[in-house]
Design a protein around this motif. Structure first.
Motif, PDB file in Angstrom:
ATOM      1  N   PRO A  57     -45.251  -4.057 -27.193  1.00  0.00           N
ATOM      2  CA  PRO A  57     -44.836  -4.858 -26.033  1.00  0.00           C
ATOM      3  C   PRO A  57     -43.881  -6.015 -26.321  1.00  0.00           C
ATOM      4  O   PRO A  57     -42.884  -6.192 -25.611  1.00  0.00           O
ATOM      5  N   GLN A  58     -44.172  -6.854 -27.314  1.00  0.00           N
ATOM      6  CA  GLN A  58     -43.292  -7.999 -27.557  1.00  0.00           C
ATOM      7  C   GLN A  58     -41.951  -7.571 -28.138  1.00  0.00           C
ATOM      8  O   GLN A  58     -40.929  -8.220 -27.888  1.00  0.00           O
ATOM      9  N   VAL A  59     -41.935  -6.499 -28.902  1.00  0.00           N
ATOM     10  CA  VAL A  59     -40.657  -5.954 -29.372  1.00  0.00           C
ATOM     11  C   VAL A  59     -39.823  -5.504 -28.182  1.00  0.00           C
ATOM     12  O   VAL A  59     -38.618  -5.788 -28.106  1.00  0.00           O
ATOM     13  N   ARG A  60     -40.454  -4.820 -27.229  1.00  0.00           N
ATOM     14  CA  ARG A  60     -39.712  -4.399 -26.041  1.00  0.00           C
ATOM     15  C   ARG A  60     -39.199  -5.599 -25.254  1.00  0.00           C
ATOM     16  O   ARG A  60     -38.081  -5.586 -24.729  1.00  0.00           O
ATOM     17  N   ALA A  61     -40.019  -6.653 -25.176  1.00  0.00           N
ATOM     18  CA  ALA A  61     -39.576  -7.863 -24.464  1.00  0.00           C
ATOM     19  C   ALA A  61     -38.377  -8.505 -25.163  1.00  0.00           C
ATOM     20  O   ALA A  61     -37.406  -8.928 -24.508  1.00  0.00           O
ATOM     21  N   LEU A  62     -38.410  -8.582 -26.485  1.00  0.00           N
ATOM     22  CA  LEU A  62     -37.290  -9.144 -27.239  1.00  0.00           C
ATOM     23  C   LEU A  62     -36.053  -8.259 -27.125  1.00  0.00           C
ATOM     24  O   LEU A  62     -34.915  -8.752 -27.061  1.00  0.00           O
ATOM     25  N   THR A  63     -36.256  -6.939 -27.089  1.00  0.00           N
ATOM     26  CA  THR A  63     -35.135  -6.014 -26.940  1.00  0.00           C
ATOM     27  C   THR A  63     -34.460  -6.211 -25.596  1.00  0.00           C
ATOM     28  O   THR A  63     -33.230  -6.301 -25.512  1.00  0.00           O
ATOM     29  N   LEU A  64     -35.246  -6.277 -24.540  1.00  0.00           N
ATOM     30  CA  LEU A  64     -34.679  -6.493 -23.209  1.00  0.00           C
ATOM     31  C   LEU A  64     -33.975  -7.842 -23.124  1.00  0.00           C
ATOM     32  O   LEU A  64     -32.890  -7.960 -22.518  1.00  0.00           O
ATOM     33  N   ALA A  65     -34.556  -8.873 -23.737  1.00  0.00           N
ATOM     34  CA  ALA A  65     -33.939 -10.200 -23.705  1.00  0.00           C
ATOM     35  C   ALA A  65     -32.648 -10.248 -24.512  1.00  0.00           C
ATOM     36  O   ALA A  65     -31.808 -11.124 -24.297  1.00  0.00           O
ATOM     37  N   SER A  66     -32.467  -9.293 -25.434  1.00  0.00           N
ATOM     38  CA  SER A  66     -31.253  -9.256 -26.251  1.00  0.00           C
ATOM     39  C   SER A  66     -30.093  -8.563 -25.556  1.00  0.00           C
ATOM     40  O   SER A  66     -28.934  -8.736 -25.970  1.00  0.00           O
ATOM     41  N   VAL A 309     -46.577  -5.658 -39.880  1.00  0.00           N
ATOM     42  CA  VAL A 309     -47.919  -6.221 -39.980  1.00  0.00           C
ATOM     43  C   VAL A 309     -48.855  -5.324 -39.177  1.00  0.00           C
ATOM     44  O   VAL A 309     -48.432  -4.351 -38.562  1.00  0.00           O
ATOM     45  N   ALA A 310     -50.156  -5.666 -39.177  1.00  0.00           N
ATOM     46  CA  ALA A 310     -51.172  -4.746 -38.659  1.00  0.00           C
ATOM     47  C   ALA A 310     -50.960  -4.352 -37.205  1.00  0.00           C
ATOM     48  O   ALA A 310     -51.176  -3.199 -36.838  1.00  0.00           O
ATOM     49  N   ASP A 311     -50.546  -5.293 -36.352  1.00  0.00           N
ATOM     50  CA  ASP A 311     -50.419  -4.961 -34.934  1.00  0.00           C
ATOM     51  C   ASP A 311     -49.033  -4.459 -34.558  1.00  0.00           C
ATOM     52  O   ASP A 311     -48.775  -4.149 -33.396  1.00  0.00           O
ATOM     53  N   GLY A 312     -48.115  -4.384 -35.526  1.00  0.00           N
ATOM     54  CA  GLY A 312     -46.785  -3.832 -35.274  1.00  0.00           C
ATOM     55  C   GLY A 312     -45.797  -4.787 -34.647  1.00  0.00           C
ATOM     56  O   GLY A 312     -44.609  -4.451 -34.530  1.00  0.00           O
ATOM     57  N   GLU A 313     -46.248  -5.976 -34.233  1.00  0.00           N
ATOM     58  CA  GLU A 313     -45.337  -6.942 -33.629  1.00  0.00           C
ATOM     59  C   GLU A 313     -44.639  -7.763 -34.717  1.00  0.00           C
ATOM     60  O   GLU A 313     -45.047  -7.758 -35.881  1.00  0.00           O
ATOM     61  N   CYS A 314     -43.577  -8.457 -34.328  1.00  0.00           N
ATOM     62  CA  CYS A 314     -42.875  -9.344 -35.259  1.00  0.00           C
ATOM     63  C   CYS A 314     -43.748 -10.558 -35.585  1.00  0.00           C
ATOM     64  O   CYS A 314     -44.760 -10.827 -34.921  1.00  0.00           O
ATOM     65  N   VAL A 315     -43.351 -11.287 -36.605  1.00  0.00           N
ATOM     66  CA  VAL A 315     -44.018 -12.539 -36.981  1.00  0.00           C
ATOM     67  C   VAL A 315     -42.959 -13.634 -36.937  1.00  0.00           C
ATOM     68  O   VAL A 315     -42.096 -13.724 -37.808  1.00  0.00           O
ATOM     69  N   ILE A 316     -43.012 -14.455 -35.901  1.00  0.00           N
ATOM     70  CA  ILE A 316     -41.993 -15.479 -35.678  1.00  0.00           C
ATOM     71  C   ILE A 316     -42.685 -16.783 -35.283  1.00  0.00           C
ATOM     72  O   ILE A 316     -43.433 -16.823 -34.295  1.00  0.00           O
ATOM     73  N   GLY A 317     -42.444 -17.836 -36.060  1.00  0.00           N
ATOM     74  CA  GLY A 317     -42.982 -19.132 -35.695  1.00  0.00           C
ATOM     75  C   GLY A 317     -43.472 -19.940 -36.880  1.00  0.00           C
ATOM     76  O   GLY A 317     -43.448 -19.489 -38.036  1.00  0.00           O
ATOM     77  N   GLY A 373     -56.483 -12.678 -36.568  1.00  0.00           N
ATOM     78  CA  GLY A 373     -56.632 -11.379 -37.218  1.00  0.00           C
ATOM     79  C   GLY A 373     -55.364 -10.745 -37.713  1.00  0.00           C
ATOM     80  O   GLY A 373     -55.339  -9.538 -37.970  1.00  0.00           O
ATOM     81  N   LEU A 374     -54.291 -11.531 -37.874  1.00  0.00           N
ATOM     82  CA  LEU A 374     -52.996 -10.948 -38.201  1.00  0.00           C
ATOM     83  C   LEU A 374     -53.040 -10.112 -39.467  1.00  0.00           C
ATOM     84  O   LEU A 374     -52.601  -8.962 -39.488  1.00  0.00           O
ATOM     85  N   ALA A 375     -53.575 -10.656 -40.532  1.00  0.00           N
ATOM     86  CA  ALA A 375     -53.568  -9.940 -41.807  1.00  0.00           C
ATOM     87  C   ALA A 375     -54.816  -9.103 -42.022  1.00  0.00           C
ATOM     88  O   ALA A 375     -54.884  -8.319 -42.958  1.00  0.00           O
ATOM     89  N   GLU A 376     -55.816  -9.240 -41.139  1.00  0.00           N
ATOM     90  CA  GLU A 376     -57.094  -8.573 -41.384  1.00  0.00           C
ATOM     91  C   GLU A 376     -57.286  -7.305 -40.575  1.00  0.00           C
ATOM     92  O   GLU A 376     -58.212  -6.559 -40.800  1.00  0.00           O
ATOM     93  N   GLU A 377     -56.433  -7.076 -39.547  1.00  0.00           N
ATOM     94  CA  GLU A 377     -56.668  -5.946 -38.646  1.00  0.00           C
ATOM     95  C   GLU A 377     -56.606  -4.629 -39.396  1.00  0.00           C
ATOM     96  O   GLU A 377     -55.868  -4.474 -40.337  1.00  0.00           O
TER      97      GLU A 377
END
Length: 377
Positions: A57-66, A309-317, A373-377
């Motif tokens: 989902p967040q990748v798709r949101a970033l793609t659309l925003a790009s 990473v485990a959930d497939g989303e980017c890591v930004i922040g 749970g980023l690294a533990e999932e």
């Protein structure tokens, strides 16, 4: 060479270059690149497709925003359009009804440019599909090719034009923070800044460890590809990228040849990855089973690293425990198509600014390195 900047960006691939471009509008920036040229590993080995339905989902949101940036880049950013029409077609044979329906629903959730194709219509788009048992296809009409080099160089050129610097051969050897400032020791000398952006791709967890940050659980994965000749006398330049519903392979036209891949995602350690013979054999087998194409001898084979990473989303922040240490990692296979918005998001978070309206559809908490749970999932 300027030793001190407002921001040090570790990594000159698309994640680092895009973040640096946005930061350089209001701050001094130095990009530190390990290799002799930026974009050597993942960025320079991408199949380069903008596909709004691709990713979580967040990748798709970033793609659309790009997309607005891709459609109308800032003046002087590139000499020619960044996008070229292509289309993306997912087809299915008997037994693939559910996958075809699910993909159609996904594409419709992000794009109005979608068509459900009958078998005859699918064959009109890609005449080499095997017709026996063909159910049809879903065509994502607004998928496009991306000029990766023009995009990367546009970001880096903009950084330099604003007084920033891009230092190659600057592999990071040590990081230490004293008096609210980072000192980064590299193969090209010592650099200082209050804030470090960790855009080191497959090596981002290793860079994080040097800074004292906990790992986010990055797993680099090998994706192999090959170039091969199109059938003699057959015009393929207008074909969409096409893939089967089970994701055994994809093929897209590429400069008069065809580019194919087995969709593999094999965990590896960070390194200068090369294609494995088995990967290429698997791709060729799938292509020849489901199409009438024959791959006699690949013209070229290669592989790239895609880090997840485990959930497939980017890591930004901002890192939750290490001050002045900002992550821009875990782009997976989506780093090119999300680059404009991901870079803008990283810069806004690093500067402590409110998110601009252009990123209204993005949830920073869902890509934060502090998410549970980023690294533990």
């Amino acid at each position: 060479m300027q030793a001190r900047s407002d921001f040090l960006v570790i990594g000159g691939g698309i994640a680092g270059a895009s973040a640096a471009w946005w930061l350089s509008r209001t701050a001094s920036v130095t990009v530190l690149e390990l290799e002799s040229q930026p974009g050597y590993h993942s960025t320079g080995r991408s199949a380069a497709l903008y596909m709004a339905s691709y990713g979580p989902p967040q990748v798709r949101a970033l793609t659309l925003a790009s997309r607005p940036f891709f459609d109308v880049p800032p003046p002087g950013f590139a000499e020619h359009p960044l996008l070229t029409p292509r289309g993306a077609l997912l087809f299915a044979h008997e037994g693939g009804e559910a996958a075809l329906a699910a993909h159609e629903a996904l594409v419709r959730s992000v794009s109005a440019g979608v068509r459900r194709l009958t078998p005859a219509e699918a064959l009109a788009q890609v005449p080499v599909l095997r017709p026996k048992g063909l159910l049809g296809a879903v065509l994502e009409e607004d998928a496009t090719d991306i000029d990766v080099d023009a995009l990367l160089q546009g970001f880096l050129r903009g950084v330099r034009a604003r007084g920033g610097q891009v230092v190659c051969g600057a592999g990071v050897q040590a990081l230490r923070r004293t008096g609210g400032e980072w000192c980064v020791q590299t193969g090209a000398g010592e650099f200082r800044a209050p804030v470090v952006i960790n855009a080191a791709g497959a090596w981002a967890d290793a860079v994080g460890a040097l800074a004292g940050a906990a790992p986010v659980g990055l797993v680099p994965k090998r994706r192999s590809a090959l170039l091969f000749s199109a059938p003699e006398g057959m015009a393929t330049g207008g074909w969409p990228m096409f893939m089967d519903a089970a994701h055994e392979f994809y093929v897209k036209p590429d400069a008069g040849l065809l580019l194919g891949s087995p969709f593999n995602a094999d965990p590896v350690v960070p390194h200068d990855v090369q294609a494995e013979e088995l990967d290429i054999a698997i791709a060729i087998d799938a292509i020849e089973r489901m199409t009438t194409l024959t791959v006699r001898r690949p013209r070229h084979v290669w592989a790239g690293l895609r880090s997840f990473v485990a959930d497939g989303e980017c890591v930004i922040g901002q890192d939750p425990l290490v001050p002045g240490f900002v992550w821009a990692a875990g782009q997976g296979g989506y780093g090119i198509q999300t680059a404009p918005a991901a870079g803008e998001l990283c810069a806004a978070l690093a500067l402590g600014h409110a998110l601009p309206a252009s990123l209204a559809g993005v949830d920073p908490a869902a890509v934060s390195p502090a998410r549970p749970g980023l690294a533990e999932e």
